[in-house]
Design an enzyme around this catalytic site. Structure first.
Site, PDB file in Angstrom:
ATOM      1  N   ARG A 268      48.901 -15.559  25.301  1.00 28.72           N
ATOM      2  CA  ARG A 268      48.628 -16.822  25.993  1.00 28.72           C
ATOM      3  C   ARG A 268      48.697 -17.980  25.010  1.00 28.72           C
ATOM      4  O   ARG A 268      48.192 -17.874  23.886  1.00 28.72           O
ATOM      5  CB  ARG A 268      47.247 -16.766  26.652  1.00 28.72           C
ATOM      6  CG  ARG A 268      47.182 -15.651  27.677  1.00 28.72           C
ATOM      7  CD  ARG A 268      45.889 -15.650  28.452  1.00 28.72           C
ATOM      8  NE  ARG A 268      45.897 -14.535  29.397  1.00 28.72           N
ATOM      9  CZ  ARG A 268      44.907 -14.221  30.207  1.00 28.72           C
ATOM     10  NH1 ARG A 268      43.809 -14.971  30.212  1.00 28.72           N
ATOM     11  NH2 ARG A 268      44.993 -13.200  31.028  1.00 28.72           N
TER      12      ARG A 268
ATOM     13  N   ARG B 279      38.952 -16.263  22.019  1.00 29.16           N
ATOM     14  CA  ARG B 279      40.138 -16.931  22.560  1.00 29.16           C
ATOM     15  C   ARG B 279      41.291 -16.799  21.577  1.00 29.16           C
ATOM     16  O   ARG B 279      41.362 -17.524  20.589  1.00 29.16           O
ATOM     17  CB  ARG B 279      39.818 -18.398  22.836  1.00 29.16           C
ATOM     18  CG  ARG B 279      40.842 -19.126  23.691  1.00 29.16           C
ATOM     19  CD  ARG B 279      40.391 -20.538  24.015  1.00 29.16           C
ATOM     20  NE  ARG B 279      39.156 -20.547  24.795  1.00 29.16           N
ATOM     21  CZ  ARG B 279      39.100 -20.421  26.115  1.00 29.16           C
ATOM     22  NH1 ARG B 279      40.207 -20.311  26.798  1.00 29.16           N
ATOM     23  NH2 ARG B 279      37.949 -20.409  26.742  1.00 29.16           N
TER      24      ARG B 279
ATOM     25  N   GLU C  58      32.846 -14.513  29.952  1.00 34.85           N
ATOM     26  CA  GLU C  58      33.766 -13.761  30.807  1.00 34.85           C
ATOM     27  C   GLU C  58      34.441 -12.624  30.029  1.00 34.85           C
ATOM     28  O   GLU C  58      34.985 -12.820  28.948  1.00 34.85           O
ATOM     29  CB  GLU C  58      34.835 -14.706  31.353  1.00 34.85           C
ATOM     30  CG  GLU C  58      35.866 -13.980  32.194  1.00 34.85           C
ATOM     31  CD  GLU C  58      37.022 -14.890  32.614  1.00 34.85           C
ATOM     32  OE1 GLU C  58      36.849 -16.127  32.577  1.00 34.85           O
ATOM     33  OE2 GLU C  58      38.081 -14.358  32.966  1.00 34.85           O
TER      34      GLU C  58
ATOM     35  N   SER D 164      37.911 -10.369  35.118  1.00 36.13           N
ATOM     36  CA  SER D 164      38.099 -11.213  36.281  1.00 36.13           C
ATOM     37  C   SER D 164      38.753 -10.329  37.336  1.00 36.13           C
ATOM     38  O   SER D 164      39.819  -9.769  37.085  1.00 36.13           O
ATOM     39  CB  SER D 164      39.007 -12.377  35.903  1.00 36.13           C
ATOM     40  OG  SER D 164      38.962 -13.376  36.879  1.00 36.13           O
TER      41      SER D 164
ATOM     42  N   ARG E 286      37.353  -8.946  23.576  1.00 39.39           N
ATOM     43  CA  ARG E 286      36.029  -9.474  23.907  1.00 39.39           C
ATOM     44  C   ARG E 286      34.988  -8.362  23.956  1.00 39.39           C
ATOM     45  O   ARG E 286      33.809  -8.592  23.680  1.00 39.39           O
ATOM     46  CB  ARG E 286      36.076 -10.237  25.242  1.00 39.39           C
ATOM     47  CG  ARG E 286      36.821 -11.562  25.098  1.00 39.39           C
ATOM     48  CD  ARG E 286      36.716 -12.457  26.322  1.00 39.39           C
ATOM     49  NE  ARG E 286      37.419 -13.714  26.084  1.00 39.39           N
ATOM     50  CZ  ARG E 286      37.454 -14.736  26.931  1.00 39.39           C
ATOM     51  NH1 ARG E 286      36.822 -14.643  28.101  1.00 39.39           N
ATOM     52  NH2 ARG E 286      38.111 -15.833  26.629  1.00 39.39           N
TER      53      ARG E 286
END
Length: 445
Positions: free
Chosen positions: A282, A297, A369, A372, A411
């Site tokens: 990303r 991130r 988070e 999802s 994560r």
RNA sequence: GGAGAGAUGGCCGAGUCGGCUGAAGGCGCUCGCCUGCUAAGCGAGUGUGGGGGGAAACCUCCACCGAGGGUUCGAAUCCCUCUCUCUCCGCCA
């Protein structure tokens, strides 16, 4: 390697037609008020007036074309007969010549309207499900449940980046040298931990939750990205290869959902459950200064994804189950977490309903988070043209697609390091993971 | 990288010098019949999308034979471009 056009420097532009999203057009036309209201609730600006205008014109042009084509078909048949009998069909042929030209002209007009419609439709987000709470942003996401107790420390817990670097299992400095900011470098037990988690997650989902493991391409073409909704609107979030029409996948959702692109499945095949480990890429455009430290991130991270293809009636039931499948991983790892329901304003482009699972991060004292889980209903299936046929029922129906992270691996590593850290700087390995860590119960120096 | 072959319905496979071929034939599948089970057999049906008609069964029109474009009154059939697949050689993890 592949063909290369030296003159343009362009490698294999993959041509594709997303087709005329007929179903989409019809759906919007027939549910106009609902669509209008839902889009407003989402805060999406879509030119529905332009849509209506182009739609009406398209229908007009199309019916005229069909009429002319019918005429041409009939007369051509007559010409064939006349010629077979040795007659002269000169006048008819001349007449049909002008009809042909007229058709050609109209087809051009039609293509123009369809281009307009296609553009509008591809930028139209999914409609939120009735159970989605209203709201404007993240702040308005209600907490559905909180599971597990955050650990209590008799020292000040450190951030996972500090723990990892002190243990020599994470090295962001060298990663930056190799690639740049926001890239991970795992070493030793860190690399092993990442791999252990991937295997643990895949084994759990395939062995206990009924998913079939797949290992898809990590680069996909434009059509696939469009089908799942990353394109055309979110091109900035993606990495794209230079001179090739390929994109790096931001999630396994893209290649895995597209496995059944343009297929008509049988009802007996449904539901289909896939799980896939892939790296994810990303650009994180617009997130400068956010989560600059650690694994939270990154431009590249690993994820185990869950993807489902279901019948429409059962997709919400399946969403609950998928959510539970993802939660299972956190429970087994003994990590505290909570589940929030995304409100209408925070919902992703393609989703009709989404639950986020957030894991407890002791260093910052917040839930972050880590998964999802979404039901896309027929949104992606419409774009990807994934249908199924039911016995004794005419025609085909669109499947519903769902997916969720099960889980984001980087994560999870971050959460484990922080939650299982000890005062002496070592980190305990949770029971469930030990078989995957060669029996190790501690990560130390 | 070099040389060649191909792409047709769920699958296999035929399409003559371009003209009732949406597409023969076979397999599969569905429904019915028959046979005391099974197998075999017989009959009918069996692509997708869109438009119109009908309560429905169904009827009708348009499009689709890898994709896009062209030639033609008319293209699965001819021409061009692209994509993909396969075979052989070379190279390579």
């Amino acid at each position: 390697m592949a063909d290369r056009d030296i003159t343009t420097g362009f490698h294999r532009q993959i041509p594709f037609n997303i087709g005329i999203p007929m179903l989409e057009i019809k759906f919007v036309r027939q549910n106009f008020p609902t669509v209008e209201a839902a889009l407003k609730a989402r805060g999406a600006a879509v030119d529905l007036v332009a849509f209506t205008r182009a739609d009406a014109q398209r229908v007009d042009i199309l019916s005229e074309i069909e009429q002319l084509r019918h005429q041409r078909n009939v007369v051509s048949e007559q010409i064939a007969d006349i010629k077979r009998q040795g007659g002269d069909a000169g006048t008819m042929m001349a007449e049909m010549r002008t009809v042909g030209e007229r058709i050609k002209g109209l087809e051009k007009d039609l293509a123009e309207q369809e281009q307009i419609l296609g553009g509008l439709l591809l930028e139209m987000p999914n409609l939120p499900h009735a159970s989605v709470p209203p709201g404007l942003s993240e702040e308005d996401n209600p907490v559905l449940k909180t599971v597990g107790q955050p650990p209590v420390f008799d020292f000040t817990p450190k951030g996972h980046w500090d723990i990892g670097e002190q243990l020599g299992i994470l090295d962001f400095t060298r990663a930056a040298r190799i690639a740049g900011a926001r890239f991970p470098l795992y070493l030793g037990a860190g690399a092993r931990l990442e791999r252990a988690l991937i295997n643990f997650m895949l084994d759990t989902h395939t062995g206990e939750h009924g998913y079939t493991e797949v290992l898809p391409p990590f680069l996909v073409n434009r059509r696939s990205m469009t089908n799942t909704g990353q394109l055309p609107k979110f091109a900035d979030d993606l990495f794209k290869l230079e001179n090739w029409d390929y994109f790096l996948i931001p999630t396994a959702e893209v290649p895995v959902t597209n496995i059944h692109q343009d297929e008509i499945l049988t009802e007996a095949q449904l539901p289909i459950y896939y799980t896939a480990y892939t790296p994810c890429f990303r650009s994180e455009a617009g997130s400068y200064g956010k989560d600059t430290r650690g694994l939270i991130r990154q431009h590249q991270f690993n994820k185990v994804e869950l993807v489902k293809f279901t019948r429409p009636e059962s997709s919400y039931e399946e969403l609950e189950r998928l959510l539970d499948n993802a939660e299972t991983i956190l429970r087994r790892l003994g990590l505290a977490y909570r589940v929030v329901t995304l409100c209408s304003g925070d919902l992703g482009f393609s989703a009709a309903k989404t639950y986020d699972i957030e894991v407890w991060m002791p260093a910052q004292g917040v839930y972050r988070e880590i998964s999802s889980c979404s039901n896309f209903e027929s949104f992606q299936a419409r774009r990807a043209n994934i249908r199924f046929k039911e016995k004794g029922r005419k025609g085909t129906q669109l499947v519903h697609t769902l997916n969720g992270s099960g889980l984001a691996v980087g994560r999870t590593v971050a959460a484990l390091l922080e939650n299982y850290q000890r005062a002496d700087g070592t980190v305990a390995v949770p029971e469930a993971l030990r078989p995957y860590m060669g029996g190790k119960d501690t990560i130390g120096r």
